[in-house]
Design a protein around this motif. Sequence first.
Motif, short mmCIF file in Angstrom:
data_model
loop_
_atom_site.label_atom_id
_atom_site.label_comp_id
_atom_site.label_asym_id
_atom_site.label_seq_id
_atom_site.Cartn_x
_atom_site.Cartn_y
_atom_site.Cartn_z
N THR A 227 19.40 40.60 17.14
CA THR A 227 20.15 41.54 17.97
C THR A 227 19.16 42.41 18.70
OG1 THR A 227 21.93 41.56 16.34
CG2 THR A 227 21.89 43.34 17.96
N PRO A 228 18.91 42.17 19.97
CA PRO A 228 17.89 42.91 20.69
C PRO A 228 18.35 44.30 21.07
CG PRO A 228 19.00 41.39 22.18
CD PRO A 228 19.59 41.16 20.81
N GLY A 229 17.39 45.21 21.22
CA GLY A 229 17.69 46.55 21.68
C GLY A 229 17.87 46.59 23.18
N ALA A 230 17.43 45.56 23.85
CA ALA A 230 17.57 45.48 25.31
C ALA A 230 17.55 44.01 25.68
CB ALA A 230 16.44 46.23 26.00
N THR A 231 18.09 43.69 26.83
CA THR A 231 18.11 42.30 27.25
C THR A 231 16.72 41.86 27.68
OG1 THR A 231 18.58 42.82 29.57
CG2 THR A 231 20.47 42.59 28.08
N ALA A 232 16.47 40.56 27.57
CA ALA A 232 15.17 40.02 28.00
C ALA A 232 14.94 40.28 29.47
CB ALA A 232 15.12 38.53 27.69
N ASP A 233 15.97 40.09 30.29
CA ASP A 233 15.81 40.32 31.73
C ASP A 233 15.40 41.75 32.02
OD1 ASP A 233 16.43 37.72 32.29
OD2 ASP A 233 18.52 38.10 32.85
N GLY A 234 16.02 42.70 31.30
CA GLY A 234 15.68 44.10 31.52
C GLY A 234 14.26 44.41 31.11
N ILE A 235 13.83 43.87 29.97
CA ILE A 235 12.46 44.10 29.50
C ILE A 235 11.46 43.51 30.48
CG2 ILE A 235 10.81 43.51 27.68
CD1 ILE A 235 13.17 43.65 25.70
#
Length: 471
Positions: free
Chosen positions: A21-29
């Motif tokens: 469960t990521p704290g942020a999306t991969a695209d956003g990072i």
Amino acid sequence: MTVPPITLPASGRPDPAAAPTPGATADGILRRQRARESSARTYARSFPIVPARAKGMTIEGTDGRRYLDCLSGAGTLALGHNHPVVLEAIQRTVESGAPLHVLDLATPEKDDFTDALFATLPKAFADRARIHFCGPAGTDAVEAALKLMQTATGRRGVLAFTGAYHGMTAGALSATGSVAIRERVAGGAAEVTRLPYPYPYRCPFGVGGERGAELAATYTERLLDDPSGGVVPPAAMILEAVQGEGGAVPAPDGWLREMRRITGERRIPLIVDEVQTGVGRTGAFWAVEHSGIVPDAMVMSKAIGGSLPLAVIVYDQDYDGWLPGAHTGTFRGNTLAMATGAATLRYVAAEGLAERAAVVGARMSARLEGLRSELPVIGDVRGRGLMIGVEIVDPEGELDSCGAHPVAPEAAERVRSACLERGLIVELGGRFGSTVRLLPPLVITDEQAEAVLERLADAIAEVSGQRGRRS
């Protein structure tokens, strides 16, 4: 300190149920990385993924996709990601209350690491060795080695080789061969004489094979002895027994012995850069062991820290003429890296992982060599142990005098991308960025080796338009 288990699906495709469960999306990072980090970032351009967890040879992204990692931190991860031996060393050291930062003070961890390292060295070298702990990157160790020999000899110049890579700081960059990374940097820290490195597939003398290596040695010796050759007696020669960034090009053992003879007879210190080749990578614990040479200094980093930053030089005691503080640095006392490094060194030795690298590497290279007739975009397969290069070429292009087709860097980039789509991380290198490099961890299993070969072959076949023709 444990990492959740990661299993390897045969397809390499994501398993949504196992995704973190990521704290942020991969695209956003990735978008924030592009906006905030410098344009000098490299691997992030080649691999637009966001690793979230890793174990052994497997990396899992925030999207749940899993990859076989054949980059291994550019050779740093001898035991792969989060190996139990490494995690136990970290946990034990932290729980002991040991100081994590002590500059260059003596500690039990440093003493133990030095014992472990010296136990792996060729005896003729270890018996006369001194060690200097450097800043945490290999390039700082190269700087230290060059300064050491300049101090010992009272000379300035350096002998270095075509195709070399020694780091990005001033002195190391001067010895590095890549024109692209040097042409925009003014000046240099040393006067460098560039010598030809044996490269059979694209021989600098246009003859290839053993004859090319013989000519390279003859040229070096005659240049140094020519009173009008323009080479002032240098402070040192620095070389790699296998050029990594140069395209996984191994030096012939006979040529290395000639370099040792030539430098020894002329009282030129010989520095061998083992930053990427060390700790079993080439099928021997140290790459110099293949040829039997005893250098005057060895530069070490990457795998010696057991995945944490650590760099040292080990050298013959006769050159120890430094004054206190002659080469220093704040982060020379990385206690955790010394603990993980000692554990890694002992594990590689105890488990025979150097010998394992020789066997698995030879098997993988043979399989790749066998694909050349089926996939003619494979121009050359070379390397040593688990340091393998596959040079991608234009099979329709005109052959040169050594029988080599023209390089195909754009095709190599497509191969790298196609590998990533198949769940395989590989990087490019070589003089023209046309060599696919394989640096898997030494703990690679037979199953994983087979998966690497299948995914790579499939990627090359797709890029070359031969996918449907493969049997």
